[in-house]
Design a protein around this motif. Structure first.
Motif, short mmCIF file in Angstrom:
data_model
loop_
_atom_site.label_atom_id
_atom_site.label_comp_id
_atom_site.label_asym_id
_atom_site.label_seq_id
_atom_site.Cartn_x
_atom_site.Cartn_y
_atom_site.Cartn_z
N MET A 90 78.99 20.41 52.24
CA MET A 90 77.60 20.79 52.02
C MET A 90 77.54 21.91 50.97
O MET A 90 77.45 23.09 51.30
CB MET A 90 76.93 21.23 53.34
N ALA A 91 77.60 21.51 49.71
CA ALA A 91 77.64 22.47 48.60
C ALA A 91 76.38 23.32 48.57
O ALA A 91 75.30 22.87 48.93
CB ALA A 91 77.78 21.72 47.27
N HIS A 139 74.34 13.75 67.11
CA HIS A 139 75.46 14.61 66.70
C HIS A 139 75.38 15.05 65.24
O HIS A 139 75.50 16.24 64.94
CB HIS A 139 76.79 13.91 67.00
N SER A 140 75.22 14.12 64.32
CA SER A 140 75.24 14.52 62.90
C SER A 140 74.02 15.37 62.54
O SER A 140 74.14 16.29 61.72
CB SER A 140 75.34 13.29 61.98
N VAL A 141 72.88 15.10 63.13
CA VAL A 141 71.70 15.94 62.88
C VAL A 141 71.95 17.33 63.44
O VAL A 141 71.65 18.35 62.80
CB VAL A 141 70.43 15.31 63.49
N LEU A 142 72.53 17.39 64.64
CA LEU A 142 72.83 18.68 65.26
C LEU A 142 73.82 19.48 64.42
O LEU A 142 73.59 20.66 64.14
CB LEU A 142 73.37 18.48 66.67
N VAL A 143 74.92 18.89 64.03
CA VAL A 143 75.95 19.63 63.30
C VAL A 143 75.42 20.09 61.94
O VAL A 143 75.62 21.24 61.55
CB VAL A 143 77.24 18.80 63.17
N THR A 144 74.70 19.22 61.24
CA THR A 144 74.10 19.62 59.97
C THR A 144 73.14 20.78 60.18
O THR A 144 73.13 21.76 59.42
CB THR A 144 73.38 18.43 59.31
N SER A 145 72.35 20.71 61.23
CA SER A 145 71.40 21.78 61.55
C SER A 145 72.12 23.08 61.88
O SER A 145 71.69 24.16 61.46
CB SER A 145 70.51 21.36 62.72
N LEU A 146 73.21 22.99 62.61
CA LEU A 146 73.98 24.20 62.94
C LEU A 146 74.56 24.86 61.70
O LEU A 146 74.57 26.09 61.59
CB LEU A 146 75.08 23.88 63.95
N VAL A 147 75.03 24.06 60.74
CA VAL A 147 75.54 24.63 59.48
C VAL A 147 74.41 25.34 58.74
O VAL A 147 74.56 26.49 58.29
CB VAL A 147 76.18 23.54 58.58
N LEU A 148 73.26 24.67 58.61
CA LEU A 148 72.12 25.30 57.93
C LEU A 148 71.68 26.56 58.65
O LEU A 148 71.37 27.57 58.01
CB LEU A 148 70.96 24.31 57.80
N LEU A 149 71.66 26.51 59.96
CA LEU A 149 71.25 27.67 60.74
C LEU A 149 72.21 28.84 60.52
O LEU A 149 71.78 29.98 60.35
CB LEU A 149 71.15 27.31 62.22
N ASP A 150 73.51 28.57 60.50
CA ASP A 150 74.48 29.62 60.18
C ASP A 150 74.18 30.23 58.83
O ASP A 150 74.21 31.45 58.66
CB ASP A 150 75.91 29.05 60.16
N TRP A 179 71.80 24.60 51.06
CA TRP A 179 72.53 23.35 50.85
C TRP A 179 71.89 22.64 49.66
O TRP A 179 70.71 22.32 49.69
CB TRP A 179 72.45 22.47 52.10
N ASP A 180 72.67 22.41 48.63
CA ASP A 180 72.19 21.66 47.48
C ASP A 180 72.57 20.20 47.68
O ASP A 180 73.50 19.69 47.06
CB ASP A 180 72.78 22.22 46.19
N ALA A 181 71.84 19.57 48.58
CA ALA A 181 72.15 18.20 48.99
C ALA A 181 71.86 17.21 47.88
O ALA A 181 70.97 17.44 47.05
CB ALA A 181 71.32 17.83 50.22
N GLY A 182 72.59 16.12 47.87
CA GLY A 182 72.23 15.00 47.02
C GLY A 182 70.86 14.50 47.46
O GLY A 182 70.46 14.66 48.61
N TYR A 183 70.13 13.92 46.53
CA TYR A 183 68.76 13.52 46.82
C TYR A 183 68.66 12.63 48.06
O TYR A 183 67.88 12.90 48.97
CB TYR A 183 68.15 12.81 45.61
N ARG A 184 69.46 11.58 48.12
CA ARG A 184 69.35 10.64 49.24
C ARG A 184 69.86 11.25 50.54
O ARG A 184 69.25 11.07 51.59
CB ARG A 184 70.04 9.33 48.90
N SER A 185 70.96 11.96 50.50
CA SER A 185 71.48 12.55 51.75
C SER A 185 70.54 13.64 52.25
O SER A 185 70.32 13.76 53.46
CB SER A 185 72.91 13.07 51.58
#
Length: 119
Positions: free
Chosen positions: A117-118, A79-90, A13-19
């Motif tokens: 999540m680019a 929820h948002s931490v979980l979903v973001t984590s699930l995407v990264l885990l995939d 994930w090439d996240a924006g700095y703040r996000s």
């Protein structure tokens, strides 16, 4: 400026700095509550290294908390931490067992998150 999440040479994930920094901080906070390491490490290059196995355990414990509570605030906060984590885990090639009652909603949320999540 970005805050990439990387596993080896692969950018998950090439996240924006703040996000990216916010997600990392929230994940670290959740890891503290769960009493497990997150598997996320800030690097001197300004990115975040993901340790697949440690991160899988963290994400599994995060899901277990989410699935086991009836406290709506706790579920929504995680929820948002979980979903973001699930995407990264995939993206790192890992997975955690998800209850059939949660699978459809989490899959839908993961698809929506993954689109923004680019890599």
């Amino acid at each position: 400026m970005s805050y990439p999440f990387e596993h080896g040479d692969e950018t998950l994930w090439d996240a924006g700095y703040r996000s990216g920094r916010l997600y990392h901080a929230l994940a670290e906070g959740a890891a503290g509550v769960l009493d497990v390491p997150s598997g996320l490490t800030h690097t001197p290059q300004g990115s975040c290294a993901v340790d697949r196995e440690v991160f899988r355990v963290f994400t599994g414990r995060l899901y277990d908390l989410y699935a086991s509570t009836r406290n709506e605030m706790l579920r929504e906060l995680g929820h948002s931490v979980l979903v973001t984590s699930l995407v990264l885990l995939d993206r790192v090639g890992g997975q955690v067992a998800v209850s059939p009652r949660d699978a459809a909603a989490l899959d839908e949320a993961k698809a929506a998150y993954a689109r923004s999540m680019a890599r």
